[in-house]
Design a protein around this motif. Sequence first.
Motif, short mmCIF file in Angstrom:
data_model
loop_
_atom_site.label_atom_id
_atom_site.label_comp_id
_atom_site.label_asym_id
_atom_site.label_seq_id
_atom_site.Cartn_x
_atom_site.Cartn_y
_atom_site.Cartn_z
N THR A 78 0.85 -1.20 0.00
CA THR A 78 0.00 0.00 0.00
C THR A 78 0.89 1.25 0.00
O THR A 78 2.08 1.18 0.30
CB THR A 78 -0.90 0.04 1.24
OG1 THR A 78 -0.07 0.20 2.40
CG2 THR A 78 -1.75 -1.23 1.37
N HIS A 79 0.26 2.37 -0.29
CA HIS A 79 1.02 3.63 -0.27
C HIS A 79 1.60 3.89 1.12
O HIS A 79 2.74 4.36 1.24
CB HIS A 79 0.13 4.80 -0.70
CG HIS A 79 -0.10 4.84 -2.18
ND1 HIS A 79 -0.39 6.00 -2.83
CD2 HIS A 79 -0.09 3.88 -3.13
CE1 HIS A 79 -0.54 5.76 -4.12
NE2 HIS A 79 -0.38 4.47 -4.32
N ALA A 80 0.83 3.57 2.15
CA ALA A 80 1.31 3.77 3.53
C ALA A 80 2.52 2.89 3.82
O ALA A 80 3.50 3.34 4.43
CB ALA A 80 0.20 3.50 4.54
N SER B 204 6.75 10.70 2.46
CA SER B 204 5.32 10.88 2.73
C SER B 204 4.48 10.06 1.76
O SER B 204 4.95 9.70 0.67
CB SER B 204 4.95 12.36 2.64
OG SER B 204 5.02 12.78 1.28
N GLU B 205 3.24 9.81 2.16
CA GLU B 205 2.33 9.10 1.27
C GLU B 205 2.05 9.93 0.02
O GLU B 205 1.86 9.40 -1.06
CB GLU B 205 1.02 8.77 1.99
CG GLU B 205 1.18 7.64 2.99
CD GLU B 205 -0.14 7.21 3.60
OE1 GLU B 205 -1.10 6.97 2.83
OE2 GLU B 205 -0.21 7.12 4.83
N ARG B 206 2.06 11.24 0.19
CA ARG B 206 1.86 12.12 -0.96
C ARG B 206 3.00 11.95 -1.97
O ARG B 206 2.78 11.94 -3.18
CB ARG B 206 1.76 13.56 -0.48
CG ARG B 206 1.38 14.50 -1.58
CD ARG B 206 1.11 15.87 -1.04
NE ARG B 206 0.64 16.70 -2.12
CZ ARG B 206 -0.08 17.76 -1.98
NH1 ARG B 206 -0.41 18.14 -0.77
NH2 ARG B 206 -0.47 18.46 -3.01
N ALA C 151 5.51 4.30 1.86
CA ALA C 151 5.99 5.53 2.50
C ALA C 151 6.83 5.21 3.73
O ALA C 151 7.91 5.77 3.93
CB ALA C 151 4.81 6.43 2.88
N VAL D 288 4.71 9.24 -2.39
CA VAL D 288 4.46 7.94 -3.03
C VAL D 288 3.44 8.11 -4.15
O VAL D 288 3.63 7.61 -5.26
CB VAL D 288 3.99 6.89 -2.00
CG1 VAL D 288 3.57 5.60 -2.70
CG2 VAL D 288 5.07 6.61 -0.97
N SER D 289 2.37 8.84 -3.86
CA SER D 289 1.34 9.07 -4.88
C SER D 289 1.90 9.77 -6.10
O SER D 289 1.58 9.43 -7.25
CB SER D 289 0.19 9.90 -4.29
OG SER D 289 -0.44 9.19 -3.26
#
Length: 192
Positions: A163-165, A174-176, A168, A178-179
């Motif tokens: 997952t993104h979390a 940060s998850e951002r 990260a 990763v996005s």
Amino acid sequence: MALIGYARVSTSDQELQPQLDALAAAGVDRVFAEHVSSTSTHRPQLAAALDYMQNRVGDVLVVVAIDRLSRSLIEFATLMERFDKEGLAFRSLTQPFDTSTPEGRMVTHLFAMFAQMERETISRRTRAGLESARAQGRVGGRPFVVTPDLLESVLHLKTLKKTHAEIAKALRISERSVSRAVAELRRAGSLS
């Protein structure tokens, strides 16, 4: 009765010394000082000062200015309520605040409201400035730097169904971020 000083600056490039000098000139018995934003919920030296004053009826917390203690009306009012219950007082050296008197308590609460209003005004102006800059195509903040190593790591972890979390946390970003990396990989056709 002891005078307990509290000094605070928001950033590391600001100097505590002027506050420390003013507190010393006021005759404080002990000073707690720190570099931390007033909006931070974690202010260890303020907590230490309050712990030190616990069960010391008559002690006075002294600051150079009210904004060194708090910019939030709710937090300030909560502190003043605590001081009333514990038999403590508050004094500002540059403003007419001395909560050992009824008049001082009234003035303290009025000025705390003005401080809160000023902070909200500054915040509103900042938001308006940012919106204006965005409308003109300028975006503030630190630019996101996509390195080939970062993209490779994100791609590898994404193929492992992370997952993104999780990505990260593994990459310490940060998850951002990763996005953004995932979006870059999709644009390049490396991810579907």
